[in-house]
Structure formats: C-alpha cells, structure tokens
Design an enzyme around this catalytic site. Structure first.
Site, PDB file in Angstrom:
ATOM      1  N   SER A  16       0.810  -1.227   0.000  1.00 24.99           N
ATOM      2  CA  SER A  16       0.000   0.000   0.000  1.00 24.99           C
ATOM      3  C   SER A  16       0.844   1.279   0.000  1.00 24.99           C
ATOM      4  CB  SER A  16      -0.971   0.002   1.180  1.00 24.99           C
ATOM      5  OG  SER A  16      -1.928  -1.004   0.977  1.00 24.99           O
ATOM      6  N   LYS A  65     -10.007  -5.305  10.203  1.00 26.06           N
ATOM      7  CA  LYS A  65     -11.087  -4.686   9.418  1.00 26.06           C
ATOM      8  C   LYS A  65     -12.408  -4.594  10.198  1.00 26.06           C
ATOM      9  CE  LYS A  65      -9.168  -5.637   4.907  1.00 26.06           C
ATOM     10  NZ  LYS A  65      -9.297  -6.279   3.613  1.00 26.06           N
ATOM     11  N   GLY A 129     -13.844 -14.985   5.869  1.00 27.16           N
ATOM     12  CA  GLY A 129     -13.230 -13.964   6.729  1.00 27.16           C
ATOM     13  C   GLY A 129     -13.571 -12.566   6.223  1.00 27.16           C
TER      14      GLY A 129
HETATM   15  P1  NDP Z   1      -9.213 -13.635   7.617  1.00 24.37           P
HETATM   16  O1  NDP Z   1      -8.168 -14.043   8.602  1.00 24.37           O
HETATM   17  O2  NDP Z   1     -10.315 -12.734   8.032  1.00 24.37           O
HETATM   18  O3  NDP Z   1      -9.916 -14.970   7.024  1.00 24.37           O
HETATM   19  C1  NDP Z   1      -9.141 -16.056   6.615  1.00 24.37           C
HETATM   20  C2  NDP Z   1     -10.029 -17.061   5.893  1.00 24.37           C
HETATM   21  O4  NDP Z   1      -9.169 -18.044   5.306  1.00 24.37           O
HETATM   22  C3  NDP Z   1     -11.009 -17.820   6.802  1.00 24.37           C
HETATM   23  O5  NDP Z   1     -12.187 -18.061   6.080  1.00 24.37           O
HETATM   24  C4  NDP Z   1     -10.247 -19.132   7.075  1.00 24.37           C
HETATM   25  O6  NDP Z   1     -11.099 -20.226   7.334  1.00 24.37           O
HETATM   26  C5  NDP Z   1      -9.580 -19.347   5.734  1.00 24.37           C
HETATM   27  N1  NDP Z   1      -8.398 -20.189   5.778  1.00 24.37           N
HETATM   28  C6  NDP Z   1      -7.196 -19.920   6.353  1.00 24.37           C
HETATM   29  N2  NDP Z   1      -6.341 -20.936   6.142  1.00 24.37           N
HETATM   30  C7  NDP Z   1      -7.015 -21.867   5.415  1.00 24.37           C
HETATM   31  C8  NDP Z   1      -6.669 -23.146   4.901  1.00 24.37           C
HETATM   32  N3  NDP Z   1      -5.453 -23.674   5.060  1.00 24.37           N
HETATM   33  N4  NDP Z   1      -7.600 -23.824   4.190  1.00 24.37           N
HETATM   34  C9  NDP Z   1      -8.831 -23.288   4.006  1.00 24.37           C
HETATM   35  N5  NDP Z   1      -9.230 -22.093   4.493  1.00 24.37           N
HETATM   36  C10 NDP Z   1      -8.316 -21.390   5.185  1.00 24.37           C
HETATM   37  O7  NDP Z   1      -8.395 -13.035   6.372  1.00 24.37           O
HETATM   38  P2  NDP Z   1      -8.946 -12.000   5.270  1.00 24.37           P
HETATM   39  O8  NDP Z   1     -10.301 -12.456   4.883  1.00 24.37           O
HETATM   40  O9  NDP Z   1      -8.790 -10.611   5.725  1.00 24.37           O
HETATM   41  O10 NDP Z   1      -7.881 -12.210   4.066  1.00 24.37           O
HETATM   42  C11 NDP Z   1      -7.908 -13.355   3.254  1.00 24.37           C
HETATM   43  C12 NDP Z   1      -6.920 -13.220   2.091  1.00 24.37           C
HETATM   44  O11 NDP Z   1      -7.343 -12.196   1.198  1.00 24.37           O
HETATM   45  C13 NDP Z   1      -5.499 -12.856   2.518  1.00 24.37           C
HETATM   46  O12 NDP Z   1      -4.605 -13.628   1.728  1.00 24.37           O
HETATM   47  C14 NDP Z   1      -5.371 -11.395   2.145  1.00 24.37           C
HETATM   48  O13 NDP Z   1      -4.032 -11.034   1.849  1.00 24.37           O
HETATM   49  C15 NDP Z   1      -6.250 -11.340   0.893  1.00 24.37           C
HETATM   50  N6  NDP Z   1      -6.772 -10.005   0.604  1.00 24.37           N
HETATM   51  C16 NDP Z   1      -6.436  -9.403  -0.576  1.00 24.37           C
HETATM   52  C17 NDP Z   1      -6.930  -8.174  -0.920  1.00 24.37           C
HETATM   53  C18 NDP Z   1      -6.556  -7.548  -2.219  1.00 24.37           C
HETATM   54  O14 NDP Z   1      -6.844  -6.364  -2.412  1.00 24.37           O
HETATM   55  N7  NDP Z   1      -5.959  -8.274  -3.134  1.00 24.37           N
HETATM   56  C19 NDP Z   1      -7.832  -7.431  -0.006  1.00 24.37           C
HETATM   57  C20 NDP Z   1      -8.168  -8.172   1.191  1.00 24.37           C
HETATM   58  C21 NDP Z   1      -7.632  -9.392   1.482  1.00 24.37           C
HETATM   59  P3  NDP Z   1     -11.646 -20.547   8.836  1.00 24.37           P
HETATM   60  O15 NDP Z   1     -12.802 -19.640   9.047  1.00 24.37           O
HETATM   61  O16 NDP Z   1     -12.016 -21.977   8.793  1.00 24.37           O
HETATM   62  O17 NDP Z   1     -10.492 -20.245   9.773  1.00 24.37           O
END
Ligand code: NDP
Length: 275
Positions: A16, A65, A129
């Site tokens: 960013s 967030k 998430g």
């Molecule tokens: P959160 O921590 O809020 O959520 C993570 C999610 O990933 C949960 O649903 C979790 O499942 C799941 N998860 C984690 N590990 C695994 C696994 N090994 N197998 C399956 N599911 C898994 O993270 P965010 O939602 O904030 O971010 C998610 C991704 O999106 C990140 O990589 C982030 O960098 C990317 N991102 C990119 C953006 C962009 O502009 N390109 C903007 C925002 C985010 P569970 O609920 O079961 O734990």
C-alpha cells in the site's frame, strides 16, 4: 501535505505505501504514507492518535477490518453490509467515517481489467473472513445466480450467508461437497496461499473455461493459481489488480483525485519505466 497510513499486523510486507506514493506522484500531490503495525488492544488508540495528529486517511488490513468498522462513528452502506472496513477518514465534523472498497476493487478488476461480464456467471467464493465479507455483497449484486460460499469452518460460512440473506440467496457448501461442481468464476478469499497451502479442494472440481482468482498477490504464481492451471482454468489471476483498484478508491475518497490504475500497475511490474 496529506498524511495517510495503513494499519495491520503484520504490515511491513504491504504494498500500500508504494501504491499510494505512485498515485500521489501521478496526481502531483504531496503525500506521506506510513505502515503502522500495532497489537489488537492498541488498535483503537493508535488509530485515534493518528487522526488527532493530523492524519487524513487510513487503510486497514488483516486482522483489524472488523475493528475499524466498530470504531467508526458513521459507516458507508458497503461497510455496513460487510461488517468490516478497509478505509477510514475524518468527516467534516472530525468524526471517523468507515468505507469498504474491497468489493468495488474486485468487481472493477474482474470487469475492467479482465473484461468479464459477471451477469450470468456462477461464482464460487472460498473463505468467510473479512475479505470474503467485503466482496460477497457486490458479487451477489453482479450476478443473477446465487453465489456459492465454502469455508473450512462451515458454521462461519452459514453465519455469513445468513447475514447476507437480505441481499439474496447464498448457497453454503463444505469443500467435500464441491466434487464434480463447475463454476465460471472461482475466487480464493482464504488466507491459505499466505502459508503456501491449498484449501481442501476436491480433485474433481473442474476449472475448465473458468476464471480463477487468488486475492493474495506475490511475484510468483501462488500455489492456488498453479492448482487452477492444472485443473484447466482458462484465466488465472492474483489479487494485485484488486489491491490497486481498492487503493484507488480509498485515494479518491481522501483526495478527490482518481489515479490511473493501469499506469501504476505497469510501474509496479516494471519499476525502471517512467510512470
Ligand atoms: P481472515 O483471517 O479474516 O480470514 C481467513 C479465511 O481463510 C477464513 O475463512 C479461514 O477459514 C480461511 N483459511 C485460512 N487458512 C485456510 C486453509 N489452510 N484452508 C482453508 N481455508 C483457510 O483473512 P482476510 O479475509 O482478511 O484475508 C484473506 C486473504 O485475502 C489474505 O490472503 C489477504 O491477503 C487477501 N486479501 C487481498 C486483498 C486484495 O486487495 N488483493 C484485499 C483483502 C484481502 P476458517 O474460518 O475456517 O479459519
């Protein structure tokens, strides 16, 4: 001079600051953009201090967030729907306003950069998430089909689907239930790629002729992008375009200047070329 920052933990890897500095150069604005790492317990006070000390706008990333949304005095409809915010700014009355530009960023990247018409697309969204919540509403509004949502913790996907039922129908599935399904667009909003792991996708999930999108961005194709290629995806993208588009929307909210995203993308990929 404008004072901006991104809050996260970890945050030092964030692109960013680079992106917003390129936006500032392009728009001929003077900007200071810092990456601020803090603990969850210090988040509220650190954000408040930043704005009290003259901060004009902030981005918020993992894992804050939802906290940014809760901290704001007023919120946009997109932030309310997501229950999460990635952008904060001061309103005229000096209170804190929260926006969520993730959904708009993803939709712009899919439709403008990738040239996709989402209207009749069957969409599969992985993860429940903050990122998934940010993009689910705009995706539901973009297609006539119900969006399918899958998450490792299925109960969380069901909670998210219930929350979004006011927008429309969300189909929830476990990973095992995806066997033999086919979708036009598959979006990975899990954080699995961050640790170079794949969600538990069944081998029989076809990606033939599909556009497959990993929200994570990195210099090399992610493990998820490699999986999608092997499963027959016709287009495979990382999240750089979304990152740029959501950043451009934040920048516009803060400065009323709309940067030219494609030029900044070219500059990021080929830094030696002129902007
Ligand atoms: P959160 O921590 O809020 O959520 C993570 C999610 O990933 C949960 O649903 C979790 O499942 C799941 N998860 C984690 N590990 C695994 C696994 N090994 N197998 C399956 N599911 C898994 O993270 P965010 O939602 O904030 O971010 C998610 C991704 O999106 C990140 O990589 C982030 O960098 C990317 N991102 C990119 C953006 C962009 O502009 N390109 C903007 C925002 C985010 P569970 O609920 O079961 O734990």
């Amino acid at each position: 001079m404008y004072k901006f920052a991104v809050f996260g933990n970890p945050v030092q890897h964030s692109l960013s600051p680079t992106i917003h500095n390129l936006f500032a150069r392009q728009c001929d604005l003077s900007v200071q953009y810092d990456a601020i790492e803090c603990t969850l317990s210090a988040f509220a006070i650190t954000v408040r201090d930043f704005f009290l000390c003259g901060g004009h706008g902030a981005n918020v990333t993992l894992p804050f967030k939802e906290h940014a949304f809760a901290l704001a005095n007023t919120v946009s409809s997109a932030a309310r729907l997501a229950g999460a915010a990635n952008t904060l700014c001061r309103s005229d009355d000096r209170t804190l306003f929260a926006e969520n530009t993730d959904g708009l960023g993803l939709i712009r990247d899919l439709t403008t950069t990738q040239g996709l018409n989402l209207t009749h697309c069957r969409i599969l969204l992985l993860g429940a998430g903050g990122a998934a919540r940010g993009v689910l509403g705009p995706l539901m509004q973009a297609t006539t089909h119900p969006v399918t949502l899958v998450n490792r913790t299925l109960a969380k996907a069901k909670d998210v689907a219930a929350h979004f039922s006011r927008v429309g129908k969300v189909i929830t599935r476990s990973y095992a239930e995806l066997a033999d399904d086919h979708y036009d667009v598959i979006i990975n909003a899990t954080s699995a790629s961050l640790s170079s792991t794949l969600p538990a996708l069944p081998d029989t999930l076809s990606c033939r002729n599909a556009l497959v999108y990993d929200m994570m961005y990195s210099k090399k194709p992610t493990i998820f992008m490699q999986w999608a290629k092997n499963q027959g995806a016709s287009v495979v993208c990382d999240g750089l375009g979304m990152l740029l588009e959501q950043a451009a929307e934040s920048f516009y909210l803060w400065t009323q200047h709309r940067p030219e995203v494609l030029a900044v993308r070219r500059q990021l990929l080929h830094p030696s070329r002129p902007l």
